[in-house]
Design an enzyme around this catalytic site. Structure first.
Site, PDB file in Angstrom:
ATOM      1  CG  HIS A  55     -25.031 -84.821  48.445  1.00 29.81           C
ATOM      2  ND1 HIS A  55     -24.448 -85.961  48.818  1.00 29.81           N
ATOM      3  CD2 HIS A  55     -24.512 -83.410  48.618  1.00 29.81           C
ATOM      4  CE1 HIS A  55     -23.092 -85.257  49.014  1.00 29.81           C
ATOM      5  NE2 HIS A  55     -22.973 -84.253  48.972  1.00 29.81           N
ATOM      6  CG  ASN A 127     -19.364 -86.234  51.411  1.00 31.34           C
ATOM      7  OD1 ASN A 127     -20.540 -86.274  51.228  1.00 31.34           O
ATOM      8  ND2 ASN A 127     -18.800 -84.942  50.847  1.00 31.34           N
ATOM      9  CE1 TYR A 334     -24.379 -78.274  53.174  1.00 33.37           C
ATOM     10  CE2 TYR A 334     -25.661 -79.944  53.514  1.00 33.37           C
ATOM     11  CZ  TYR A 334     -24.666 -79.508  52.908  1.00 33.37           C
ATOM     12  OH  TYR A 334     -23.752 -80.425  52.163  1.00 33.37           O
TER      13      TYR A 334
END
Ligand code: NDP
Length: 481
Positions: A55, A127, A334
């Site tokens: 990303h 997404n 993350y």
């Protein structure tokens, strides 16, 4: 005397020149004591933080979530109470390309939202597709490697992609969606967003439910064909969003949820935590709960979008994690990447910092800006913050079992191809199917895709549907078709 401000060093000291370095005579060497020059060069060398491994290329904006329906029977989360308005930030992105890659290429799109709620930040990091390529995080880095660049020539390689996909049949549903024209959205404004994972919701009485999020574009779905996507300006999506918001054309999405009673999960016909599956709408109809609108552009792309840090682990009271293995992996990965990419105090940056006060015993680290001060430990007897035991029961539920390394237990209708087949058979129009076959053939006819790989590609699509496989076989010139 100019009325323009004087340039300064980053310490605020007036600068004598933006044209000339300090030298020994006009033609001599430069001096190390020219701090202003050294600071400009040294800061320039550090202008980039490491780009995201996935990303990397994206854009974003600010907006507001407004809840119009009462779902207090499902969740106590303050942002989802009827009438609540919550400021938010979104970052849209492509997945596999690097920071300067083309926006319109075939790829899923990231749809990451941060809600600045009055109980801390809630991040929904989804997404534009409701499913994903894999269902166990053990495969994640391998999957991403297969989509990025080879070790020898540093090129992307469709053969490598088909190798991974055909050896990972659970990818068939997501690859099917990717190969439709939804794999090349015309803009970020014209695509849906999905939380994709299943999450836990619990209400004020402690009743628990499973939930999936759907953000349906109010602009309507609009996609490029493969040929249109190839012809686009590399920054088409980032430009489109910025220009639309600038001219006051504020895009919005209708926010829907599917709610599954907690007890249904055990014997639902599909494993409801498998990220390669949707919950068919007929089983759990989407319920509209509000609207989400984007209304403000960032002023500083780097500070507000490149340094934006989203993490599925930011779950506020009323919302919890599910046993979805991919979600469990992301709860760790993350925040870990943000600590590496931005630094341990990434949550202190204005774009990431919650709007509510932070009372934490975490301290120090590079670039620490806010500091909770003394006391620096818990428990303490000097009036420091204390945790709230009434929150204990919220996101808990019973799980029993041996420690194993295993695939998920299959539910009645679980397989790798059934939902991809449903897409082909009952959702796609004839035109959608023609485009899907065309897009697969462009991808699998790339020069690097080997003769040995093509029959594997055909087999993969025959497993989804015989007609689809036969059409791919003809297009790839695979014998026996
Ligand atoms: P439904 O007929 O109830 O719903 C099908 C859904 O597919 C639509 O509501 C729409 O959802 C989505 N869709 C429509 N056109 C396309 C397209 N060209 N490409 C991709 N998706 C499209 O069927 P089910 O719920 O039983 O699902 C059947 C199949 O539809 C699934 O196997 C899955 O492949 C696909 N799908 C299902 C979704 C779900 O959450 N149930 C969501 C998206 C796709 P939307 O408006 O969300 O795009």
């Amino acid at each position: 005397m100019s009325d323009r401000p004087t340039t300064t060093t980053d310490a605020g000291i007036p600068a004598p020149s933006d044209d000339h370095s300090q030298s020994v005579g006009p033609n001599g060497p430069l001096l190390l004591q020219d701090h202003y020059l050294i600071q400009k060069m040294a800061h320039f060398n550090r202008e980039r933080v490491p780009e995201r491994v996935v990303h990397a290329k994206g854009g974003g904006a600010y907006g507001v979530l407004e809840i119009t329906e009462d779902v207090s029977q499902y969740t106590r989360a303050s942002l989802f109470q009827k009438g609540a308005r919550t400021e938010s930030l979104v970052r849209f992105s492509s997945v596999a390309g690097e920071l300067g890659s083309a926006d319109a290429g075939r790829d899923p799109r990231g749809f990451a939202i941060k809600f600045y709620t009055d109980e801390g930040n809630y991040d929904l990091v989804g997404n534009n597709t409701p499913v994903f390529f894999i269902r166990d995080p053990q495969k994640f880095s391998d999957f991403i490697h297969s989509q990025k660049r080879r070790a020898d020539n540093h090129l992307r390689d469709n053969n490598m992609q088909w190798d991974f996909w055909t050896l990972s049949p659970e990818s068939a549903h997501q690859v099917s969606l990717l190969m439709t024209d939804r794999g090349t959205p015309a803009s970020w404004r014209h695509m849906n967003g999905y939380g994709s994972h299943t999450f836990l919701w619990y209400n004020a009485a402690g009743d628990k439910f499973w939930v999936k999020y759907h953000f349906k574009t109010d602009q309507g779905i609009k996609n490029f064909t493969a040929e249109e996507a190839d012809a686009q300006d590399p920054d088409v999506h980032i430009r489109d969003l910025y220009e639309a918001i600038k001219r006051g054309d504020h895009p919005s999405w209708t926010v829907q949820v599917q709610i599954m009673p907690f007890e249904d999960a055990a014997d639902y016909r599909f494993n409801p935590f498998d990220l390669t599956k949707v919950w068919p709408h007929a089983d759990y109809p989407p319920i509209t709960i509000g609207r989400w609108t984007l209304n403000r552009n960032p002023e500083n792309y780097f500070a507000e979008i490149e340094q934006a840090a989203f993490e599925p682990a930011n779950l506020v009271p009323g919302i919890g994690a599910s046993p979805d293995k991919m979600l469990q992996g992301r709860l760790f990965s993350y925040p870990d990447t943000h600590r590496y990419r931005i630094g341990p105090n990434y949550l202190q940056l204005p774009v990431n910092r919650p709007k509510v006060p932070v009372h934490t015993y975490n301290k120090d680290g590079g670039m620490a800006y806010y500091n909770s001060g003394d006391p620096v430990y818990a428990p303490n007897s000097v009036g420091g913050p204390v945790a709230d035991p009434s929150l204990w029961a919220g996101d808990t539920y019973g799980i029993a079992g041996e420690i194993v390394r295993s695939a998920y237990t299959l539910h009645r209708e679980d397989d790798d191809y059934g939902q991809a087949r449903a897409l082909w058979e009952k959702v796609l129009s004839d035109v959608d199917r023609d485009h899907m076959v065309h897009n697969i053939l462009i991808h699998a006819n790339a020069p690097e895709v080997t003769g040995d790989m093509k029959p594997r590609v055909v087999e993969y699509w025959r497993n989804v549907h015989k007609d689809l496989g036969d059409r791919v076989a003809r297009g790839l010139g695979v014998n026996g078709s």
